[in-house]
Design a protein around this motif. Structure first.
Motif, PDB file in Angstrom:
ATOM      1  N   ALA A 292       2.495 -12.080  -0.904  1.00  0.00           N
ATOM      2  CA  ALA A 292       2.005 -10.963  -0.090  1.00  0.00           C
ATOM      3  C   ALA A 292       0.571 -10.610  -0.473  1.00  0.00           C
ATOM      4  CB  ALA A 292       2.909  -9.747  -0.284  1.00  0.00           C
ATOM      5  N   ALA A 293      -0.144 -10.058   0.500  1.00  0.00           N
ATOM      6  CA  ALA A 293      -1.481  -9.512   0.232  1.00  0.00           C
ATOM      7  C   ALA A 293      -1.336  -8.053  -0.173  1.00  0.00           C
ATOM      8  CB  ALA A 293      -2.348  -9.626   1.480  1.00  0.00           C
ATOM      9  N   GLN A 294      -2.166  -7.634  -1.117  1.00  0.00           N
ATOM     10  CA  GLN A 294      -2.175  -6.233  -1.530  1.00  0.00           C
ATOM     11  C   GLN A 294      -3.620  -5.806  -1.774  1.00  0.00           C
ATOM     12  OE1 GLN A 294       0.192  -6.082  -5.142  1.00  0.00           O
ATOM     13  NE2 GLN A 294      -1.550  -6.537  -6.442  1.00  0.00           N
ATOM     14  N   PRO A 295      -3.883  -4.487  -1.809  1.00  0.00           N
ATOM     15  CA  PRO A 295      -5.271  -4.033  -2.000  1.00  0.00           C
ATOM     16  C   PRO A 295      -5.878  -4.590  -3.278  1.00  0.00           C
ATOM     17  CG  PRO A 295      -3.879  -2.204  -1.306  1.00  0.00           C
ATOM     18  CD  PRO A 295      -2.960  -3.359  -1.568  1.00  0.00           C
ATOM     19  N   ASN A 296      -7.181  -4.839  -3.218  1.00  0.00           N
ATOM     20  CA  ASN A 296      -7.901  -5.421  -4.340  1.00  0.00           C
ATOM     21  C   ASN A 296      -7.878  -4.511  -5.554  1.00  0.00           C
ATOM     22  OD1 ASN A 296      -9.280  -7.654  -5.273  1.00  0.00           O
ATOM     23  ND2 ASN A 296     -10.794  -7.580  -3.645  1.00  0.00           N
ATOM     24  N   GLU A 297      -7.907  -5.114  -6.721  1.00  0.00           N
ATOM     25  CA  GLU A 297      -7.975  -4.349  -7.955  1.00  0.00           C
ATOM     26  C   GLU A 297      -9.237  -3.477  -7.946  1.00  0.00           C
ATOM     27  OE1 GLU A 297      -8.178  -5.095 -12.804  1.00  0.00           O
ATOM     28  OE2 GLU A 297      -8.307  -6.777 -11.398  1.00  0.00           O
ATOM     29  N   GLY A 298      -9.075  -2.229  -8.243  1.00  0.00           N
ATOM     30  CA  GLY A 298     -10.213  -1.312  -8.264  1.00  0.00           C
ATOM     31  C   GLY A 298     -10.479  -0.633  -6.938  1.00  0.00           C
ATOM     32  N   ALA A 299      -9.828  -1.093  -5.860  1.00  0.00           N
ATOM     33  CA  ALA A 299     -10.076  -0.492  -4.545  1.00  0.00           C
ATOM     34  C   ALA A 299      -9.634   0.964  -4.501  1.00  0.00           C
ATOM     35  CB  ALA A 299      -9.366  -1.300  -3.452  1.00  0.00           C
ATOM     36  N   ASN A 300      -8.576   1.283  -5.228  1.00  0.00           N
ATOM     37  CA  ASN A 300      -8.083   2.662  -5.230  1.00  0.00           C
ATOM     38  C   ASN A 300      -9.092   3.609  -5.870  1.00  0.00           C
ATOM     39  OD1 ASN A 300      -5.911   4.534  -4.631  1.00  0.00           O
ATOM     40  ND2 ASN A 300      -5.578   4.660  -6.841  1.00  0.00           N
ATOM     41  N   VAL A 301      -9.729   3.150  -6.937  1.00  0.00           N
ATOM     42  CA  VAL A 301     -10.762   3.959  -7.598  1.00  0.00           C
ATOM     43  C   VAL A 301     -11.985   4.076  -6.699  1.00  0.00           C
ATOM     44  CG1 VAL A 301     -12.302   4.082  -9.588  1.00  0.00           C
ATOM     45  CG2 VAL A 301      -9.932   3.326  -9.886  1.00  0.00           C
ATOM     46  N   LEU A 302     -12.375   2.969  -6.079  1.00  0.00           N
ATOM     47  CA  LEU A 302     -13.566   2.967  -5.222  1.00  0.00           C
ATOM     48  C   LEU A 302     -13.406   3.894  -4.029  1.00  0.00           C
ATOM     49  CD1 LEU A 302     -16.344   1.620  -4.510  1.00  0.00           C
ATOM     50  CD2 LEU A 302     -15.015   0.085  -3.053  1.00  0.00           C
ATOM     51  N   ARG A 303     -12.244   3.839  -3.381  1.00  0.00           N
ATOM     52  CA  ARG A 303     -12.061   4.660  -2.180  1.00  0.00           C
ATOM     53  C   ARG A 303     -12.142   6.143  -2.508  1.00  0.00           C
ATOM     54  NH1 ARG A 303      -7.572   7.446  -1.863  1.00  0.00           N
ATOM     55  NH2 ARG A 303      -5.759   6.861  -3.103  1.00  0.00           N
ATOM     56  N   LYS A 304     -11.661   6.530  -3.688  1.00  0.00           N
ATOM     57  CA  LYS A 304     -11.734   7.936  -4.088  1.00  0.00           C
ATOM     58  C   LYS A 304     -13.182   8.366  -4.293  1.00  0.00           C
ATOM     59  CE  LYS A 304      -7.148   8.115  -6.223  1.00  0.00           C
ATOM     60  NZ  LYS A 304      -6.373   8.242  -7.482  1.00  0.00           N
ATOM     61  N   LYS A 305     -14.019   7.465  -4.760  1.00  0.00           N
ATOM     62  CA  LYS A 305     -15.434   7.792  -4.937  1.00  0.00           C
ATOM     63  C   LYS A 305     -16.099   8.086  -3.599  1.00  0.00           C
ATOM     64  CE  LYS A 305     -15.899   5.094  -9.188  1.00  0.00           C
ATOM     65  NZ  LYS A 305     -16.468   3.894  -9.843  1.00  0.00           N
ATOM     66  N   PHE A 306     -15.644   7.407  -2.551  1.00  0.00           N
ATOM     67  CA  PHE A 306     -16.191   7.627  -1.218  1.00  0.00           C
ATOM     68  C   PHE A 306     -15.394   8.661  -0.422  1.00  0.00           C
ATOM     69  CE2 PHE A 306     -18.377   3.627  -2.060  1.00  0.00           C
ATOM     70  CZ  PHE A 306     -19.595   3.821  -1.422  1.00  0.00           C
ATOM     71  N   GLY A 307     -14.344   9.225  -1.020  1.00  0.00           N
ATOM     72  CA  GLY A 307     -13.546  10.235  -0.334  1.00  0.00           C
ATOM     73  C   GLY A 307     -12.679   9.687   0.768  1.00  0.00           C
ATOM     74  N   VAL A 308     -12.241   8.431   0.629  1.00  0.00           N
ATOM     75  CA  VAL A 308     -11.412   7.781   1.654  1.00  0.00           C
ATOM     76  C   VAL A 308      -9.948   7.863   1.248  1.00  0.00           C
ATOM     77  CG1 VAL A 308     -10.906   5.587   2.803  1.00  0.00           C
ATOM     78  CG2 VAL A 308     -13.273   6.246   2.367  1.00  0.00           C
ATOM     79  N   SER A 309      -9.087   8.196   2.193  1.00  0.00           N
ATOM     80  CA  SER A 309      -7.652   8.297   1.919  1.00  0.00           C
ATOM     81  C   SER A 309      -7.005   6.910   1.936  1.00  0.00           C
ATOM     82  CB  SER A 309      -6.983   9.193   2.966  1.00  0.00           C
ATOM     83  OG  SER A 309      -7.543  10.482   2.970  1.00  0.00           O
ATOM     84  N   ALA A 310      -5.773   6.853   1.461  1.00  0.00           N
ATOM     85  CA  ALA A 310      -4.994   5.612   1.489  1.00  0.00           C
ATOM     86  C   ALA A 310      -3.698   5.856   2.236  1.00  0.00           C
ATOM     87  CB  ALA A 310      -4.698   5.125   0.075  1.00  0.00           C
ATOM     88  N   SER A 311      -3.214   4.825   2.914  1.00  0.00           N
ATOM     89  CA  SER A 311      -1.916   4.908   3.569  1.00  0.00           C
ATOM     90  C   SER A 311      -0.822   4.770   2.512  1.00  0.00           C
ATOM     91  CB  SER A 311      -1.783   3.810   4.625  1.00  0.00           C
ATOM     92  OG  SER A 311      -1.973   2.534   4.036  1.00  0.00           O
ATOM     93  N   GLN A 312       0.421   4.952   2.918  1.00  0.00           N
ATOM     94  CA  GLN A 312       1.511   4.935   1.947  1.00  0.00           C
ATOM     95  C   GLN A 312       1.681   3.572   1.273  1.00  0.00           C
ATOM     96  OE1 GLN A 312       5.020   5.982   4.115  1.00  0.00           O
ATOM     97  NE2 GLN A 312       5.102   4.085   5.288  1.00  0.00           N
ATOM     98  N   ASP A 313       1.164   2.521   1.891  1.00  0.00           N
ATOM     99  CA  ASP A 313       1.271   1.197   1.277  1.00  0.00           C
ATOM    100  C   ASP A 313       0.020   0.813   0.484  1.00  0.00           C
ATOM    101  OD1 ASP A 313      -0.400   0.788   3.437  1.00  0.00           O
ATOM    102  OD2 ASP A 313       1.108  -0.250   4.634  1.00  0.00           O
ATOM    103  N   GLY A 314      -0.909   1.766   0.319  1.00  0.00           N
ATOM    104  CA  GLY A 314      -2.044   1.535  -0.570  1.00  0.00           C
ATOM    105  C   GLY A 314      -3.318   1.075   0.089  1.00  0.00           C
ATOM    106  N   TRP A 315      -3.259   0.655   1.363  1.00  0.00           N
ATOM    107  CA  TRP A 315      -4.475   0.206   2.046  1.00  0.00           C
ATOM    108  C   TRP A 315      -5.334   1.412   2.426  1.00  0.00           C
ATOM    109  CZ3 TRP A 315      -5.091  -4.818   1.576  1.00  0.00           C
ATOM    110  CH2 TRP A 315      -3.967  -5.648   1.490  1.00  0.00           C
ATOM    111  N   MET A 316      -6.629   1.207   2.530  1.00  0.00           N
ATOM    112  CA  MET A 316      -7.520   2.296   2.913  1.00  0.00           C
ATOM    113  C   MET A 316      -7.185   2.761   4.323  1.00  0.00           C
ATOM    114  SD  MET A 316     -11.192   1.245   1.289  1.00  0.00           S
ATOM    115  CE  MET A 316     -11.291   0.600  -0.381  1.00  0.00           C
TER     116      MET A 316
END
Length: 671
Positions: free
Chosen positions: A510-534
């Protein structure tokens, strides 16, 4: 309009076809609305968002001298801008409009045998909306200037395409990539489905283009450290990681004429340290000073300081070019940009967590990216497919589809990763094409061939002789003597268990969000869906945007998609990101907090609560008070709800307006 004018409210109900009218009585709600205080007109139309529906609002404002408009229809997220425009065309301030959501929050959840209850709820919703509308005020949007530059974070195929589109539109673009080269996952592939073109043949020209485009500043081996500001005025601090090697430009800046790295590779030839190459999925070596592959962009070597022993042999080999600096340190550089696009890609689910399939337990169980490198002519085996245990050519190869996708066990991912079926079909074709007599077994639940010419490609693989076995693989065991693998599953079409012996097993992880993407999106104020994608702003109407104005999404960081869809979204994101820059300014909705200075005690308790860093303490008339950066404020109300002195006013959501709605609900319409 005078502030003391008695409110005159117009109420308009939408049938939305049968979406609303099929679940509640529109006539009853309209007749009820006519009895509410301050309601001057109540009307209905089948589709209020249509031109005739909007014309009703326009005409009613003028004919009845309305001071406010209420539309009871669908989600404000969908049509609030539509009805605001209609309100404005009627001569009112657009923020004198209030919407009651009687579709998503009523008819759609009460559509089965709850006619009377849904009708009564709609009356409550309309009554509350009217109560707020009587207290709405004129609001004036503000404009802020926009920096004429953009930033793209992530330089896979989506990031490359977005950067090229922005640059070709005349916009200075910073393309940021955390690894030493652009290209992303696509550069690791051998061929692309369904046309079977060489992946690098398609991608390399684009990689070269971003390296030489005059409007693109390529920032490889950089990571986003902090993000401040707001749409039009983001200030992004990048960590320029110590590469240990000077580019020709950097060498010239240091006074080294004719110096800097030219990609000759003399340094790697003498380096004594050998490490696994992550580009080759660890199946080939690299040195402590390295490039990932021959087609990297830029062609500049990088020192892995985690493994470098600083013996200095590379410095000697480099000679007069003086390109290597083993004492180089990380630097931090600030960039001002107007808009940003996130294109951080994906990584594979750690399929070793599914112990039953034997990945990292048995030598001859590999994942799909490892297969790509083994089958690729530029890979560690020169394109000769061999199995890891003994280097022999496998004649029976199994492919486990949905390896970790569509998995509700709590270990895998519940979603479909979309492109796995198709690349597994491609892999089956490749082994049958390259190895005469080889047999491909595809263990699948459903084949999802959703794109243009994909279904035809599926039929082609069937006709080429691939064996399809419908059933989820339950277990994989190894024969210790031969290292062959026994794949146990149930063939649901035959209705019986099967045991298939294969030489090599490939897991379509399976594909999953890239390592560090969760930290990066928070820096830009972007939310995530329940499965972790931006999370996009709207899945249908704004799939490239986010809830943070000025920040856009491209490629697989938003959710699994194949190369054509990733490129298409990148082009859409580039188009959207270019609009504010070309406009030169952006209009902000006036939903921001306001500080009533006389009531503010300057305690500062609200400052740390703000999730958007929009608040700060400042001096005004000799007093310390809270100051709002209006362009950063999103009107969430966190500060206003907490302020102990009631000094914060949330425009369009003031305390009196909300209290009026609450009173209207509990009073049941009685004033």
């Amino acid at each position: 309009m005078a502030e003391k004018t008695e409110p005159r409210i117009g109420v308009f109900l939408c049938h939305c076809g049968t979406n609303i009218a099929g679940s509640l009585s529109i006539d009853d709600v309209v007749n009820y609305a006519k009895t509410l205080p301050y309601v001057a007109i109540a009307d209905q139309y089948q589709y209020m968002c249509s031109t005739p529906g909007q014309k009703k609002i326009d005409d009613a404002i003028k004919e009845h001298n309305l001071t406010g408009v209420v539309v009871a229809a669908c989600s404000p997220r969908l049509h609030e801008p539509t009805f605001r425009t209609a309100t404005k065309e009627g001569g009112l301030n657009p923020f004198r409009f209030e919407m009651a959501n009687i579709r998503e929050q009523n008819s759609w959840v009460h559509m089965h045998g709850m006619w009377d209850e849904a009708t009564e709820k709609a009356k409550d919703q309309v009554r509350m909306a009217v109560a707020k509308a009587t207290m709405l005020e004129d609001l004036i949007p503000k404009s802020v200037p926009v920096e004429p530059t953009a930033m793209v974070v992530g330089a896979g195929v989506a990031g490359i395409q977005a950067a090229l589109d922005l640059a070709s539109a005349g916009i200075k673009t910073y393309l940021v990539e955390r690894t030493p080269t652009v290209g992303g996952r696509m550069s690791q592939l051998d061929k692309t489905f369904p046309t079977l073109d060489c992946s690098q043949c398609i991608l390399t020209p684009k990689m070269v283009d971003v390296g030489r485009h005059p409007n693109i500043e390529l920032l490889t081996y950089h990571e986003v450290e902090t993000v401040e500001g707001y749409i039009g005025n983001f200030e992004v601090t990048l960590r320029k990681k110590a590469r240990g090697v000077l580019t020709p430009t950097e060498a010239t800046a240091k006074g080294i004429v004719g110096g800097g790295c030219n990609g000759c590779g003399d340094c790697a030839g003498v380096c004594p340290v050998i490490k696994p190459n992550p580009f080759e999925m660890g199946m080939a070596p690299r040195k402590a000073i390295y490039i990932y592959h021959a087609q990297v962009m830029p062609l500049i070597y990088t020192v892995d300081f985690d493994s470098c022993v600083k013996c200095g042999l590379c410095v000697e080999a480099c000679g007069e070019k003086k390109a290597i600096d083993l004492e180089m340190q990380d630097e931090f550089v600030k960039y001002k940009v107007g808009t940003a696009i996130l294109a951080t890609g994906y990584e594979l689910f750690p399929v070793e967590n599914k112990r039953e399939w034997g990945y990292k337990q048995f030598d001859n169980v590999i994942n799909a990216l490892e297969f790509e490198r083994l089958i690729c002519a530029s890979g560690p085996t020169g394109g000769h497919l061999v199995r890891p245990s003994d280097g022999k050519t496998p004649m029976k190869v199994g492919f486990v589809l949905c390896a970790g996708s569509r998995d509700n066990t709590g270990i895998g991912k519940p979603y479909c990763s979309r492109f796995c079926c198709m690349y597994s079909l491609k892999h089956a074709h490749q082994i049958m094409e390259k190895i005469p007599g080889a047999v491909a077994y595809l263990f699948y639940m459903d084949i999802r061939s959703f794109g243009k010419m994909y279904e035809e490609f599926y039929y082609r693989i069937q006709h080429e002789g691939a064996k399809f076995i419908r059933g989820r693989v339950a277990n994989v065991l190894e024969d210790p003597a031969t290292k062959n693998l026994h794949v146990y599953t149930e063939d649901t079409l035959l209705g019986r268990p099967v045991d298939v012996e294969v030489d090599l097993l490939v897991l379509a992880a399976a594909a999953q969000p890239n390592e560090g993407a969760n930290v990066l999106r928070k820096k830009f104020g972007v939310s995530a869906s329940q499965d972790g994608w931006m999370l996009e702003a709207h899945p249908k109407l704004n799939p490239c945007g986010t809830t943070t104005a000025g920040v856009f999404l491209a490629g697989v960081c938003q959710g699994p998609k194949d190369i054509p869809d990733a490129v298409a979204q990148a082009e859409g994101a580039a188009s959207a990101a270019s609009i504010p820059i070309h406009m030169g300014k952006v209009e902000l909705e006036p939903y921001f907090a306001m500080c009533i200075d006389e009531l503010c005690a300057g305690c500062g308790m609200c400052v740390n609560l703000c999730p958007y860093s929009a608040l700060a303490l400042g001096e005004k008339d000799g007093r310390t008070v809270m100051v709002v950066t209006e362009a950063k404020c999103k009107g969430c109300g966190t500060c206003g709800g907490f302020c102990p002195g009631g000094a914060i006013k949330m425009q369009h959501f003031t305390t009196p307006q909300i209290a009026a709605q609450i009173d209207a609900f509990f009073a049941g319409g009685e004033q």
